[in-house]
Design an enzyme around this catalytic site. Structure first.
Site, PDB file in Angstrom:
ATOM      1  N   ILE A   1       0.824  -1.218   0.000  1.00  0.00           N
ATOM      2  CA  ILE A   1       0.000   0.000   0.000  1.00  0.00           C
ATOM      3  C   ILE A   1       0.857   1.267   0.000  1.00  0.00           C
ATOM      4  CG2 ILE A   1      -0.320   0.343   2.496  1.00  0.00           C
ATOM      5  CD1 ILE A   1      -3.371   0.696   1.754  1.00  0.00           C
TER       6      ILE A   1
ATOM      7  N   ASN B   1      -2.889   1.715  15.727  1.00  0.00           N
ATOM      8  CA  ASN B   1      -3.433   1.473  17.073  1.00  0.00           C
ATOM      9  C   ASN B   1      -3.895   2.820  17.630  1.00  0.00           C
ATOM     10  OD1 ASN B   1      -1.275   2.721  18.725  1.00  0.00           O
ATOM     11  ND2 ASN B   1      -0.037   1.063  17.869  1.00  0.00           N
TER      12      ASN B   1
ATOM     13  N   GLY C   1       3.586  -3.777  11.237  1.00  0.00           N
ATOM     14  CA  GLY C   1       2.680  -4.108  10.129  1.00  0.00           C
ATOM     15  C   GLY C   1       2.586  -2.994   9.099  1.00  0.00           C
ATOM     16  N   VAL C   2       1.388  -2.782   8.601  1.00  0.00           N
ATOM     17  CA  VAL C   2       1.190  -1.812   7.527  1.00  0.00           C
ATOM     18  C   VAL C   2       1.460  -0.390   8.044  1.00  0.00           C
ATOM     19  CG1 VAL C   2      -1.331  -1.575   7.815  1.00  0.00           C
ATOM     20  CG2 VAL C   2      -0.302  -1.228   5.584  1.00  0.00           C
ATOM     21  N   ASP C   3       1.145  -0.147   9.306  1.00  0.00           N
ATOM     22  CA  ASP C   3       1.378   1.192   9.867  1.00  0.00           C
ATOM     23  C   ASP C   3       2.879   1.506   9.918  1.00  0.00           C
ATOM     24  OD1 ASP C   3       0.130   3.537  11.163  1.00  0.00           O
ATOM     25  OD2 ASP C   3       1.374   2.924  12.856  1.00  0.00           O
TER      26      ASP C   3
ATOM     27  N   SER D   1      -7.223  -4.848  10.565  1.00  0.00           N
ATOM     28  CA  SER D   1      -7.391  -5.784  11.705  1.00  0.00           C
ATOM     29  C   SER D   1      -6.971  -7.225  11.424  1.00  0.00           C
ATOM     30  CB  SER D   1      -8.839  -5.798  12.246  1.00  0.00           C
ATOM     31  OG  SER D   1      -9.099  -4.663  13.033  1.00  0.00           O
ATOM     32  N   THR D   2      -6.542  -7.551  10.216  1.00  0.00           N
ATOM     33  CA  THR D   2      -6.289  -8.968   9.909  1.00  0.00           C
ATOM     34  C   THR D   2      -4.825  -9.392  10.092  1.00  0.00           C
ATOM     35  OG1 THR D   2      -5.993  -8.550   7.538  1.00  0.00           O
ATOM     36  CG2 THR D   2      -8.213  -9.079   8.275  1.00  0.00           C
ATOM     37  N   GLY D   3      -4.007  -8.508  10.662  1.00  0.00           N
ATOM     38  CA  GLY D   3      -2.623  -8.888  10.977  1.00  0.00           C
ATOM     39  C   GLY D   3      -2.487  -9.074  12.478  1.00  0.00           C
TER      40      GLY D   3
HETATM   41  N1  AR6 Z   1       0.717  -3.085   2.298  1.00  0.00           N
HETATM   42  C1  AR6 Z   1      -0.496  -3.657   2.364  1.00  0.00           C
HETATM   43  N2  AR6 Z   1      -0.876  -4.474   3.369  1.00  0.00           N
HETATM   44  C2  AR6 Z   1       0.020  -4.714   4.344  1.00  0.00           C
HETATM   45  C3  AR6 Z   1       1.314  -4.155   4.351  1.00  0.00           C
HETATM   46  C4  AR6 Z   1       1.659  -3.308   3.266  1.00  0.00           C
HETATM   47  N3  AR6 Z   1       2.861  -2.719   3.183  1.00  0.00           N
HETATM   48  N4  AR6 Z   1       1.963  -4.589   5.462  1.00  0.00           N
HETATM   49  C5  AR6 Z   1       1.113  -5.410   6.120  1.00  0.00           C
HETATM   50  N5  AR6 Z   1      -0.061  -5.502   5.443  1.00  0.00           N
HETATM   51  P1  AR6 Z   1      -1.512  -5.087  10.576  1.00  0.00           P
HETATM   52  P2  AR6 Z   1      -3.907  -4.779  12.263  1.00  0.00           P
HETATM   53  C6  AR6 Z   1      -1.288  -6.245   5.777  1.00  0.00           C
HETATM   54  O1  AR6 Z   1      -0.901  -6.013  11.571  1.00  0.00           O
HETATM   55  O2  AR6 Z   1      -4.171  -6.232  12.227  1.00  0.00           O
HETATM   56  C7  AR6 Z   1       0.247  -2.360  14.132  1.00  0.00           C
HETATM   57  O3  AR6 Z   1       1.375  -2.602  14.913  1.00  0.00           O
HETATM   58  C8  AR6 Z   1      -1.172  -7.466   6.670  1.00  0.00           C
HETATM   59  O4  AR6 Z   1      -0.805  -8.596   5.907  1.00  0.00           O
HETATM   60  O5  AR6 Z   1      -0.665  -4.076   9.935  1.00  0.00           O
HETATM   61  O6  AR6 Z   1      -5.049  -3.823  12.054  1.00  0.00           O
HETATM   62  C9  AR6 Z   1      -0.574  -1.181  14.638  1.00  0.00           C
HETATM   63  O7  AR6 Z   1       0.212  -0.205  15.244  1.00  0.00           O
HETATM   64  C10 AR6 Z   1      -2.587  -7.568   7.201  1.00  0.00           C
HETATM   65  O8  AR6 Z   1      -3.422  -8.291   6.298  1.00  0.00           O
HETATM   66  O9  AR6 Z   1      -2.771  -4.281  11.226  1.00  0.00           O
HETATM   67  C11 AR6 Z   1      -1.509  -1.831  15.603  1.00  0.00           C
HETATM   68  O10 AR6 Z   1      -0.940  -2.000  16.873  1.00  0.00           O
HETATM   69  C12 AR6 Z   1      -3.092  -6.127   7.218  1.00  0.00           C
HETATM   70  O11 AR6 Z   1      -2.120  -5.369   6.510  1.00  0.00           O
HETATM   71  C13 AR6 Z   1      -1.774  -3.178  15.000  1.00  0.00           C
HETATM   72  O12 AR6 Z   1      -0.627  -3.490  14.222  1.00  0.00           O
HETATM   73  C14 AR6 Z   1      -3.247  -5.543   8.605  1.00  0.00           C
HETATM   74  O13 AR6 Z   1      -2.188  -6.001   9.455  1.00  0.00           O
HETATM   75  C15 AR6 Z   1      -2.960  -3.178  14.068  1.00  0.00           C
HETATM   76  O14 AR6 Z   1      -3.233  -4.489  13.667  1.00  0.00           O
END
Ligand code: AR6
Length: 178
Positions: A18, A31, A39-41, A124-126
């Site tokens: 993304i 968060n 993760g994505v953030d 939310s799926t990570g």
């Molecule tokens: N591009 C697209 N999707 C991605 C990328 C990317 N570069 N990187 C990861 N994903 P998550 P959550 C997908 O864990 O579950 C953070 O530490 C990943 O495969 O990023 O909402 C925050 O600070 C998954 O399907 O977010 C919070 O503490 C999706 O993004 C917590 O994680 C979401 O995974 C939020 O958890």
């Protein structure tokens, strides 16, 4: 890549990163502190540079289900919309409603800022553990319902990080539009 038209908007599903999207806004799954995470953030903050965190620090956090907007810093996207999805426990603690709210509020900000295009990850799926099948259904249903009543956004894109997530979103979308 799948593209369908809902009312006036093209809804796209694609596999990718993304942070590379050239949409007007990209959405981060943050968060509630909005002060950075993994993760994505984490990827968005690394790619966009310190201006995003500086802007987040002024916001005072974001409750689950809500969304906030900041600069996109060095990203191609001009804005980052930070939304906070629910942590998944058992599906009986308001998780579906909160996940739907995260998408709705992100779309409302997209409209409010008159943006033409927005890209979402699978919120939310990570780290937050939401089962992909259920999250895909909620995400797509919520976006489709919004686009049926709002015609201002030209493109809504889901950017899925791997093949499995992409397939689940594709199959869910096919089932929903049949
Ligand atoms: N591009 C697209 N999707 C991605 C990328 C990317 N570069 N990187 C990861 N994903 P998550 P959550 C997908 O864990 O579950 C953070 O530490 C990943 O495969 O990023 O909402 C925050 O600070 C998954 O399907 O977010 C919070 O503490 C999706 O993004 C917590 O994680 C979401 O995974 C939020 O958890």
């Amino acid at each position: 890549m799948i593209k369908i038209t809902i009312n006036k908007t093209v809804l796209e599903l694609t596999e990718g990163n993304i942070t590379e999207q050239e949409t007007d806004a990209i959405v981060s799954a943050a968060n509630s502190s909005l002060l950075g995470g993994g993760g994505v953030d984490g990827a968005i903050h690394r790619a966009g540079g310190p201006a995003i965190l500086e802007a987040c620090k002024k916001l005072g956090g974001c409750p689950t289900g809500e969304a906030r907007i900041t600069t996109g810093g060095n990203l191609k996207a001009k804005y980052v919309i930070h939304t906070v999805g629910p942590v998944y426990h058992d599906g009986k603690r308001n998780e579906p409603e909160l996940l739907a709210k995260a998408y709705k509020n992100s779309l409302a900000l997209t409209s409010q800022y008159k943006l033409r295009s927005v890209a979402f990850p699978s919120v939310s799926t990570g780290a937050y553990g939401y089962p992909l099948n259920e999250a895909a259904m909620i995400a797509l249903k919520t976006v489709i319902a919004y686009l049926e009543t709002h015609t201002d956004i030209q493109v809504v894109r889901f950017v899925l990080f791997n093949f499995k997530a992409c397939q689940i979103y594709e199959n869910t979308l096919k089932a929903l539009i049949q």
